[in-house]
Design a protein around this motif. Structure first.
Motif, short mmCIF file in Angstrom:
data_model
loop_
_atom_site.label_atom_id
_atom_site.label_comp_id
_atom_site.label_asym_id
_atom_site.label_seq_id
_atom_site.Cartn_x
_atom_site.Cartn_y
_atom_site.Cartn_z
N ARG A 1 8.17 62.60 52.47
CA ARG A 1 8.36 61.30 53.11
C ARG A 1 7.09 60.93 53.87
O ARG A 1 6.53 61.74 54.60
CB ARG A 1 9.53 61.37 54.09
N ALA A 2 6.64 59.67 53.72
CA ALA A 2 5.35 59.26 54.27
C ALA A 2 5.48 58.51 55.59
O ALA A 2 4.48 58.03 56.12
CB ALA A 2 4.61 58.39 53.26
N ALA A 3 6.69 58.40 56.14
CA ALA A 3 6.87 57.67 57.39
C ALA A 3 8.16 58.11 58.06
O ALA A 3 9.04 58.71 57.42
CB ALA A 3 6.90 56.16 57.13
N ASP A 4 8.25 57.83 59.35
CA ASP A 4 9.51 57.99 60.08
C ASP A 4 10.28 56.68 59.97
O ASP A 4 9.69 55.59 60.02
CB ASP A 4 9.27 58.30 61.56
N ILE A 5 11.60 56.77 59.83
CA ILE A 5 12.43 55.57 59.79
C ILE A 5 13.60 55.76 60.75
O ILE A 5 14.33 56.75 60.67
CB ILE A 5 12.93 55.27 58.37
N THR A 6 13.74 54.82 61.68
CA THR A 6 14.72 54.93 62.76
C THR A 6 15.56 53.66 62.84
O THR A 6 15.05 52.55 62.64
CB THR A 6 13.99 55.14 64.11
N ALA A 7 16.84 53.83 63.13
CA ALA A 7 17.73 52.68 63.30
C ALA A 7 17.41 52.00 64.64
O ALA A 7 17.53 52.61 65.69
CB ALA A 7 19.19 53.12 63.27
N GLU A 8 16.97 50.73 64.59
CA GLU A 8 16.67 50.00 65.81
C GLU A 8 17.95 49.58 66.52
O GLU A 8 17.99 49.49 67.75
CB GLU A 8 15.83 48.76 65.50
N SER B 1 20.77 66.34 61.03
CA SER B 1 19.48 66.48 60.38
C SER B 1 19.41 65.58 59.18
O SER B 1 20.28 65.61 58.32
CB SER B 1 19.26 67.93 59.95
N SER B 2 18.37 64.74 59.13
CA SER B 2 18.25 63.85 57.98
C SER B 2 18.04 64.63 56.70
O SER B 2 18.56 64.26 55.65
CB SER B 2 17.08 62.88 58.20
N ALA B 3 17.28 65.73 56.76
CA ALA B 3 17.04 66.53 55.56
C ALA B 3 18.34 67.15 55.07
O ALA B 3 18.66 67.09 53.87
CB ALA B 3 16.01 67.62 55.86
N ASN B 4 19.12 67.74 55.97
CA ASN B 4 20.39 68.34 55.57
C ASN B 4 21.37 67.27 55.09
O ASN B 4 22.17 67.50 54.18
CB ASN B 4 21.01 69.11 56.74
N ARG B 5 21.32 66.09 55.73
CA ARG B 5 22.20 65.00 55.31
C ARG B 5 21.91 64.63 53.86
O ARG B 5 22.83 64.45 53.06
CB ARG B 5 21.99 63.79 56.21
N GLU B 6 20.63 64.53 53.52
CA GLU B 6 20.27 64.14 52.16
C GLU B 6 20.63 65.23 51.17
O GLU B 6 21.08 64.94 50.06
CB GLU B 6 18.78 63.82 52.10
N GLN B 7 20.47 66.48 51.54
CA GLN B 7 20.86 67.58 50.66
C GLN B 7 22.36 67.53 50.39
O GLN B 7 22.81 67.75 49.27
CB GLN B 7 20.47 68.92 51.28
N ILE C 1 16.68 58.24 60.66
CA ILE C 1 17.25 58.25 59.31
C ILE C 1 16.40 59.13 58.39
O ILE C 1 16.92 59.91 57.60
CB ILE C 1 17.33 56.81 58.76
N ILE C 2 15.08 58.99 58.49
CA ILE C 2 14.15 59.77 57.69
C ILE C 2 13.08 60.36 58.60
O ILE C 2 12.56 59.67 59.49
CB ILE C 2 13.49 58.90 56.59
N ASN C 3 12.77 61.63 58.39
CA ASN C 3 11.70 62.30 59.11
C ASN C 3 10.46 62.41 58.22
O ASN C 3 10.55 62.88 57.09
CB ASN C 3 12.12 63.71 59.54
N LYS C 4 9.35 61.97 58.74
CA LYS C 4 8.09 62.07 58.01
C LYS C 4 7.81 63.52 57.64
O LYS C 4 7.96 64.42 58.46
CB LYS C 4 6.97 61.50 58.88
N GLY C 5 7.42 63.74 56.39
CA GLY C 5 7.10 65.09 55.93
C GLY C 5 8.25 65.79 55.23
O GLY C 5 8.03 66.79 54.53
N ASP C 6 9.49 65.28 55.38
CA ASP C 6 10.63 65.90 54.71
C ASP C 6 10.58 65.63 53.20
O ASP C 6 9.97 64.67 52.74
CB ASP C 6 11.95 65.35 55.26
#
Length: 508
Positions: free
Chosen positions: A297-304, A39-45, A245-250
């Motif tokens: 977060r205002a966008a989704d960010i994904t590793a290409e 989880s990106s949110a848990n990762r950041e926490q 990497i980042i979920n929009k809305g988190d």
């Protein structure tokens, strides 16, 4: 001594300090580390908690670091033969331990080669609480129990690791580790581990500083000491191809710099304004907006592709980069402008985009102030909402509310002189917009025809089949500047809705 100080910084940055107190934290921490990748949110926490814990123990830790290594002495790391299965097993075990997260593949392989097969019969004390330790262990077979002051506090089995404290500090063992069954172990000593890292740490720090020098708002800094300070506060995370990497809305807790690979910024914004997806590479950064504004977060960010990112926790971001906020804002504004389709689809030189960004003027609007009046001559400017809310009343009576990140006015920039506004646009609350005028654009690019084509707004999710006569008012949910919000019920569908009713006269 200089090499040792850099080694200390690396170890403190790479280690998971939640494991530095008592071994009974092992099970909960292991779960926390597994969650890190889910989880990106848990990762950041987790990164934020790690950063705060590290800061809180900074002074105490300085008193227990092991003695500096004598880098002038000759040292060759041992290498013990292992089967491919054993190498894979140890590698997987190390992957779950945050202390080894910053090791390169070659360094991790060297560490695995240096690990020696060991064993402990049932009942043997592997680690005695209070002793000064110098070994780290991986459990291949068997069960190990942990006790603090004679009290059982936990256990581990195949694939678990313990004793990493000894790799960092010369301090008493925090727990007694007892072989509950016959155990097969892999072990490595402190001296081997430190010599291996000390030889590579200086070059790793230089690599990180070199990446930071590619970051646009840091590129012109002449203070290498500040860059080294930032580098020391960074953690390194690896992302697989397609990993979010980042979920929009988190809630945003971490600032990221791309070190290797390529990431995609997509599904940008919360309103109806459409932005072009953006691709970021080494030296590009993201995640600063949520930390600076406190907004989701205002966008989704994904590793290409498989990518490596340098990460800075909220606390370290504010301490290290807070004074650079103006530079960060300017770089972020350029990225927003490049995301507007009208500009994203234009073939501009980098210096032209930089100049256009400089010409964006921040304009404040009072609550109720009219930005554009239906039927009047258009101002032919692009407006990007920074903060506040703006209400757009269309000719057909449709009313849209625009929020930070939304933009408007782009279609009129290319319109003929004297073009009339077809909407009434009003600041619903005190608002700030970044405004770029047509004359400013022409001063940079010359002919306005060089601008690309604006994309149509995304289709609205409003159900246009609902008629006002089909709704029954039940009660008022809220009252705003220009109207009220009613709880209503659809007579035919027997479904509840929130109906925002605005007084057009008040808006205009």
């Amino acid at each position: 001594m200089g090499v040792w100080l850099r080694l200390v910084r690396f170890l403190r940055r790479s280690s998971c300090h939640g494991r530095l107190h008592h071994h009974h934290h092992h099970d909960s921490l292991h779960q926390q580390q597994q969650t890190l990748t889910k989880s990106s949110a848990n990762r950041e926490q987790t990164i934020n908690i790690h950063s705060k814990h590290k800061a809180g123990n900074k002074q105490r830790a300085q008193n227990v670091f092991a003695q500096p290594i004598d880098m002038t002495e000759s040292f060759t790391a041992p290498s013990y033969p292992k089967s491919p299965e054993a190498i894979r097993f140890i590698d997987n075990a190390l992957a779950d331990n945050f202390i080894f997260a910053s090791l390169t593949k070659s360094e991790r392989r060297q560490l695995i080669n240096a690990m020696k097969a060991d064993s402990a019969p049932a009942g043997e004390v592997i680690i005695q609480q209070g002793d000064i330790g110098d070994y780290f262990y991986v459990v291949e077979e068997g069960n190990v129990t942990f006790a603090v002051d004679g009290n059982h506090v936990g256990a581990c089995s195949r694939g678990a690791t313990f004793g990493e404290l000894a790799l960092l500090y010369d301090c008493p063992r925090a727990a007694t580790c007892l072989a509950n069954t016959d155990c097969k172990l892999w072990s490595v000593d402190q001296r081997t581990f430190r010599h291996m890292l000390a030889n590579s740490n200086a070059s790793q720090q230089k690599d990180t500083v070199d990446v930071l020098k590619k970051v646009k708002f840091l590129a012109e800094l002449e203070d290498d000491g500040l860059l080294i300070k930032i580098a020391d506060a960074l953690a390194t995370l690896n992302f697989n191809e397609g990993e979010k990497i980042i979920n929009k809305g988190d809630v945003g807790e971490v600032f990221y710099v791309v070190k290797e690979g390529r990431v995609k910024v997509h599904d940008i914004g919360f309103g109806d304004s459409q932005y072009v997806d953006q691709i970021l590479g080494p030296g590009d950064f993201f995640g600063e907006r949520a930390l600076l504004t406190g907004e989701p977060r205002a966008a989704d960010i994904t590793a290409e592709v498989a990518s490596v990112c340098l990460c800075l926790s909220r606390e370290n971001f504010e301490k290290s980069l807070g004074p650079l906020q103006e530079l960060i804002d300017k770089t972020a504004e350029k990225r927003v402008l490049m995301g507007v389709p009208l500009f994203a689809n234009s073939q501009f030189e980098p210096h032209e985009m930089a100049r256009l960004t400089d010409l964006v003027e921040e304009v404040d609007f009072k609550q109720g102030e009219v930005l554009a009046q239906e039927g009047q001559a258009a101002k032919q400017s692009l407006y990007i909402i920074r903060k506040g809310k703006v209400t757009v009343v269309n000719k057909n009576g449709m009313i849209n509310t625009l929020s930070p990140g939304d933009y408007f006015g782009e279609k009129l920039i290319q319109a003929d002189d004297g073009a009339k506004v077809k909407q009434t646009i009003t600041a619903e609350e005190a608002s700030t917009c970044g405004v770029l005028t047509r004359s400013a654009i022409e001063s940079v690019i010359g002919d306005i025809s060089r601008l690309g084509k604006a994309l149509p707004p995304v289709s609205s999710k409003l159900d246009r089949s609902i008629k006002l006569g089909d709704l029954t008012k039940l009660k008022i949910l809220g009252v705003g500047t220009f109207g009220k919000v009613w709880l209503v019920n659809h007579k035919k569908k027997d479904k509840a809705y929130a109906l925002k009713m605005l007084n057009k006269r008040e808006i205009i």
